[in-house]
Design an enzyme around this catalytic site. Structure first.
Site, PDB file in Angstrom:
ATOM      1  N   SER A   1      -0.033  -1.642   1.939  1.00 45.35           N
ATOM      2  CA  SER A   1       0.151  -1.447   0.499  1.00 45.35           C
ATOM      3  C   SER A   1      -0.799  -2.360  -0.249  1.00 45.35           C
ATOM      4  CB  SER A   1       1.595  -1.748   0.068  1.00 45.35           C
ATOM      5  OG  SER A   1       1.875  -3.135   0.152  1.00 45.35           O
ATOM      6  N   CYS A   2      -1.236  -1.921  -1.420  1.00 42.24           N
ATOM      7  CA  CYS A   2      -2.101  -2.730  -2.288  1.00 42.24           C
ATOM      8  C   CYS A   2      -1.539  -2.678  -3.701  1.00 42.24           C
ATOM      9  CB  CYS A   2      -3.541  -2.230  -2.249  1.00 42.24           C
ATOM     10  SG  CYS A   2      -3.785  -0.570  -2.922  1.00 42.24           S
ATOM     11  N   PRO A   3      -1.972  -3.564  -4.597  1.00 49.43           N
ATOM     12  CA  PRO A   3      -1.389  -3.621  -5.931  1.00 49.43           C
ATOM     13  C   PRO A   3      -1.449  -2.302  -6.697  1.00 49.43           C
ATOM     14  CG  PRO A   3      -2.631  -5.612  -5.526  1.00 49.43           C
ATOM     15  CD  PRO A   3      -2.888  -4.703  -4.364  1.00 49.43           C
TER      16      PRO A   3
ATOM     17  N   GLY B   1      -2.064   0.701  -5.196  1.00 51.64           N
ATOM     18  CA  GLY B   1      -1.542   1.756  -4.339  1.00 51.64           C
ATOM     19  C   GLY B   1      -2.413   2.991  -4.273  1.00 51.64           C
TER      20      GLY B   1
ATOM     21  N   THR C   1      -4.718   0.817   0.200  1.00 56.89           N
ATOM     22  CA  THR C   1      -3.547   1.175   1.001  1.00 56.89           C
ATOM     23  C   THR C   1      -3.932   2.130   2.124  1.00 56.89           C
ATOM     24  OG1 THR C   1      -2.047   0.869  -0.865  1.00 56.89           O
ATOM     25  CG2 THR C   1      -1.275   2.272   0.930  1.00 56.89           C
TER      26      THR C   1
END
Length: 501
Positions: free
Chosen positions: A8-10, A12, A16
């Site tokens: 996951s990344c900030p 998304g 991700t």
């Protein structure tokens, strides 16, 4: 070995899925099985419990808190940031293998930790440096703000296009005059004017949440749930007093730290139960709202007015210089914090009321989006022009980079930067800066906050916009080709590492 992973990344959107692909491909190349659950902006499909049970180890490549983490209890776990998996999936997988071999597995968490949670996702490392934690707080707020920006901005832009078709030359002004009350009582499905007004009102409603959401989730990242109320209320007051996104930033940090401070008060046991429900939101909201109204709001609003006036007065060399700076920021870290600062600066400018067709804020948005398209397009072009300088894996990534760049996804250049950081990033900065300056010089405008070529009808002076992107991509490709041609190691030496990209 068998591994399960969560990425996951900030935002998304890109990291991700790139991390997931990198882990899967690297695992396959090393003879391991890696099954990934992507917790992105589009939601996620949970891993099959049987797959989790059969796994030897777990990899968390996440910048947000992993949802339902308790599912993985009792298994050796590696927890890294999402960029670690994108840049060096082989090293992350090696850590996971070492964790499994080290055994025994860690003790299972308590029952409370195994219960799925519906809380918003965030991740702030307790032991990180102050600068890192501030960045993570900001990125949490930005990650939740971006969907509101995209939805509201594109709806408003579409409303202006439809309004010009319905009303003519002055449609952009006419559509703003139609009230929500008119739509509620008199809406006609056959009226293009009413549809234009509907898009404008709904888009404006989405845009209205921009600053409160930014402030609310910054405060949430700092203080967890107790920070949500003071953050949102402080952000709403920032909008009321005209403090804009700068006020939202101030409200988010103020509300978050107040809520965190109050939550740590030593109170009698009988009062603890009402603290998170009554005391913390009441006191933190009162103080945050009061300070924003009578102390901080007015000076921040004055600063925002000065910034707006400065942007409105930009012309000639000063406008081009701003475009160059913003363009360089977009190419600096390919979707990272510096890139996001430039992007948020541009998108929040779209929320300025009553923007003229040639407003500086619209030119800035065009410069930022055009610059953000350059790096992946430049890398894709370079892989076609000088194939011998790139590995087979890079050439395959180049095919995908065409679409990613055209769609304004700067992260499409990350696989190249992971293998050759300084050459790729240097060329990205130069090419993106050229494009940013050219867009400002050409006077192209953009009302949509995202979309790349897919929002071409919303671009003012679109041919000049495209020309700026093409020139910047060509410059980017030329610089990276020259830099790679000067390196001593032949590309064949990079083939084994590239296979893991």
């Amino acid at each position: 070995m068998r591994f399960v992973a969560v990425t996951s990344c900030p935002t998304g959107i890109a990291h991700t899925y790139m991390a997931a692909e990198a882990l899967e491909q690297t695992g396959k190349a090393a003879g391991h099985e890696v099954v990934v659950e992507t917790q992105g902006a589009a939601g996620s499909v949970p891993l099959d419990p049987e797959v989790i049970a059969a796994a030897d180890g777990v990899i968390f490549a996440a910048d947000l808190e992993v949802q339902n983490r308790g599912r993985f209890a009792g298994k050796p776990t590696v927890d890294v940031g999402v960029k670690a998996a994108v840049h060096d999936a082989a090293a992350v997988l090696a850590q996971a293998v070492a964790a499994v071999e080290a055994g025994p597995a860690p003790a299972p968490p308590s029952a409370d930790e195994s219960v799925p949670t519906a809380a918003p996702a965030t991740k702030v490392e307790a032991g990180a440096s102050t600068a890192t934690r501030v960045r993570q707080w900001l990125m949490t707020g930005i990650s939740y703000m971006i969907p509101f920006v995209a939805a509201g901005g594109i709806l408003i832009a579409l409303s202006f296009i439809l309004a010009q078709a319905a009303w003519g030359e002055h449609g952009a002004v006419e559509v703003t005059q139609v009230s929500a009350d008119t739509l509620i009582h008199e809406f006609s499905v056959v009226s293009a004017q009413h549809w234009a007004a509907l898009l404008f009102v709904v888009g404006g409603a989405a845009f209205g949440f921009l600053v409160p959401v930014l402030a609310g989730f910054i405060a949430y990242a700092i203080a967890d749930r107790p920070g949500i109320v003071p953050g949102f209320v402080g952000g709403a007051i920032a909008v009321t007093v005209g403090a804009g996104f700068l006020g939202g930033l101030a409200a988010g940090f103020l509300g978050g730290f107040l809520a965190l401070w109050i939550s740590r008060w030593p109170v009698p046991k009988g009062v603890r139960g009402v603290m998170p429900v009554v005391v913390i939101p009441l006191l933190s909201t009162l103080v945050t709202g009061g300070l924003m109204l009578v102390v901080l709001g007015r000076p921040i609003a004055a600063l925002m007015d000065a910034l707006t006036s400065w942007l409105g007065g930009l012309s000639g060399q000063s406008a081009i210089l701003l475009g160059v700076i913003l363009g360089a920021m977009m190419g600096f870290d390919l979707g990272g914090p510096v890139n996001k600062v430039a992007y948020v600066f541009a998108t929040t400018g779209l929320a300025t009321p009553g923007l003229a067709a040639d407003a500086a804020q619209l030119k800035i948005m065009a410069a930022v989006m055009a610059a953000g398209m350059v790096a992946p397009l430049g890398m894709a072009l370079a892989t076609v022009v000088r194939k011998a300088l790139f590995s087979q894996a890079e050439r395959e990534n180049g095919k995908a980079a065409w679409l990613l760049g055209a769609s304004f996804i700067s992260e499409g250049a990350i696989p190249f930067a992971a293998l050759d950081p300084w050459r790729v990033l240097a060329s990205s900065i130069v090419g993106s800066a050229v494009t940013g300056g050219l867009v400002m010089a050409f006077g192209s405008t953009l009302r949509a906050p995202h979309g790349g070529v897919w929002v071409a009808p919303l671009i003012g002076n679109p041919f000049a916009f495209v020309a700026a992107v093409v020139i910047g991509a060509a410059v980017c490709a030329g610089v990276v080709i020259v830099l790679k041609s000067l390196r001593r190691a032949p590309v064949e030496a990079a083939e084994p590492a590239a296979a893991h990209a």
